[in-house]
Design a protein around this motif. Structure first.
Motif, PDB file in Angstrom:
ATOM      1  N   VAL A 123       0.982  -1.327   0.012  1.00 24.81           N
ATOM      2  CA  VAL A 123       0.015   0.057  -0.097  1.00 24.81           C
ATOM      3  C   VAL A 123       0.966   1.038  -0.027  1.00 24.81           C
ATOM      4  O   VAL A 123       1.738   1.314   0.894  1.00 24.81           O
ATOM      5  CB  VAL A 123      -0.962  -0.074   1.282  1.00 24.81           C
ATOM      6  CG1 VAL A 123      -1.806   1.390   1.253  1.00 24.81           C
ATOM      7  CG2 VAL A 123      -1.781  -1.216   1.272  1.00 24.81           C
ATOM      8  N   ALA A 124       0.861   1.963  -1.074  1.00 29.76           N
ATOM      9  CA  ALA A 124       1.452   3.380  -0.883  1.00 29.76           C
ATOM     10  C   ALA A 124       0.653   4.558  -0.781  1.00 29.76           C
ATOM     11  O   ALA A 124      -0.514   4.371  -1.032  1.00 29.76           O
ATOM     12  CB  ALA A 124       2.079   3.510  -2.333  1.00 29.76           C
ATOM     13  N   SER A 125       1.256   5.512  -0.340  1.00 31.36           N
ATOM     14  CA  SER A 125       0.565   6.751   0.111  1.00 31.36           C
ATOM     15  C   SER A 125       1.736   7.744   0.107  1.00 31.36           C
ATOM     16  O   SER A 125       3.036   7.417   0.025  1.00 31.36           O
ATOM     17  CB  SER A 125      -0.184   6.837   1.428  1.00 31.36           C
ATOM     18  OG  SER A 125       0.796   6.798   2.496  1.00 31.36           O
ATOM     19  N   ALA A 126       1.243   9.205   0.177  1.00 32.74           N
ATOM     20  CA  ALA A 126       2.445  10.150   0.273  1.00 32.74           C
ATOM     21  C   ALA A 126       3.273   9.944   1.433  1.00 32.74           C
ATOM     22  O   ALA A 126       4.688  10.528   1.542  1.00 32.74           O
ATOM     23  CB  ALA A 126       1.822  11.512   0.360  1.00 32.74           C
ATOM     24  N   ASP A 127       2.936   9.090   2.300  1.00 33.71           N
ATOM     25  CA  ASP A 127       3.669   9.018   3.603  1.00 33.71           C
ATOM     26  C   ASP A 127       4.720   7.865   3.541  1.00 33.71           C
ATOM     27  O   ASP A 127       5.603   7.522   4.472  1.00 33.71           O
ATOM     28  CB  ASP A 127       2.657   8.786   4.927  1.00 33.71           C
ATOM     29  CG  ASP A 127       2.080  10.021   5.356  1.00 33.71           C
ATOM     30  OD1 ASP A 127       2.389  11.124   5.195  1.00 33.71           O
ATOM     31  OD2 ASP A 127       0.829   9.748   5.769  1.00 33.71           O
ATOM     32  N   GLY A 128       4.527   7.049   2.433  1.00 37.30           N
ATOM     33  CA  GLY A 128       5.717   5.884   2.145  1.00 37.30           C
ATOM     34  C   GLY A 128       4.644   4.667   1.786  1.00 37.30           C
ATOM     35  O   GLY A 128       3.444   4.730   1.653  1.00 37.30           O
ATOM     36  N   THR A 129       5.274   3.439   1.702  1.00 39.15           N
ATOM     37  CA  THR A 129       5.021   2.300   1.306  1.00 39.15           C
ATOM     38  C   THR A 129       5.024   1.331   2.305  1.00 39.15           C
ATOM     39  O   THR A 129       6.442   1.099   2.892  1.00 39.15           O
ATOM     40  CB  THR A 129       5.520   1.929  -0.037  1.00 39.15           C
ATOM     41  OG1 THR A 129       5.436   2.978  -1.039  1.00 39.15           O
ATOM     42  CG2 THR A 129       4.909   0.669  -0.733  1.00 39.15           C
TER      43      THR A 129
END
Length: 162
Positions: A123-129
């Motif tokens: 799961v990827a987001s702007a906060d990391g993966t």
């Protein structure tokens, strides 16, 4: 659709909507089933951008930008490729979250290093993966795919609630 998956999809869409988040999927062994589960829920159009069915390595490269060298070095069923799929889907779709699934659903195609039932999630987001590795070796092909959909939805739900 199995009851567990329908329930998880409902909860995930609700959590994404409550958080004002959007999602994209990048799927290999699940062949679009995660996106199908999410879009079976009324209101999903507010949170689901779409999905990339990247079954072939060439699709992983062309659709979500997985580097060829990564596929060559680690193989499609790996932590590195799952993370690259999620990060690529996030970048291409421009969503808040992206989930990726890649694994060996069998009954053929497994090896000693990568047995049937091995599935990598990211799961990827702007906060990391984040990455999760599961082994559903005790299940048949359909069971592996369904268990993978449920796990992907659980991971998205967790990310939406974070």
């Amino acid at each position: 659709m199995p009851e567990e998956i329908a329930m998880l999809a409902q909860e995930t869409v609700a959590a994404l909507a409550a958080a004002g988040l959007t999602v994209a999927t990048a799927e290999s062994c699940t062949g679009g089933l995660v996106a199908a589960a999410l879009t079976s829920i009324s209101g999903a159009s507010d949170v689901v951008y779409g999905g990339y069915v990247t079954y072939a390595n060439e699709a992983k490269i062309a659709m979500v930008g997985v580097p060829y060298a990564l596929l060559r070095q680690h193989g499609a069923v790996s932590k590195d490729v799952a993370m690259a799929m999620a990060e690529g889907a996030l970048a291409v779709a421009g969503t808040h979250l992206a989930v990726a699934v890649t694994g060996v659903a069998g009954p053929t195609g497994g090896s000693k290093e990568k047995p049937v039932g091995l599935v990598h999630f990211a799961v990827a987001s702007a906060d990391g993966t984040t990455h999760v590795k599961k082994n559903f070796a005790d299940l048949d092909r359909d069971g592996i795919r369904q268990a993978s959909v449920a796990e992907a939805l659980r991971l998205l739900l967790k990310a939406a609630r974070a």
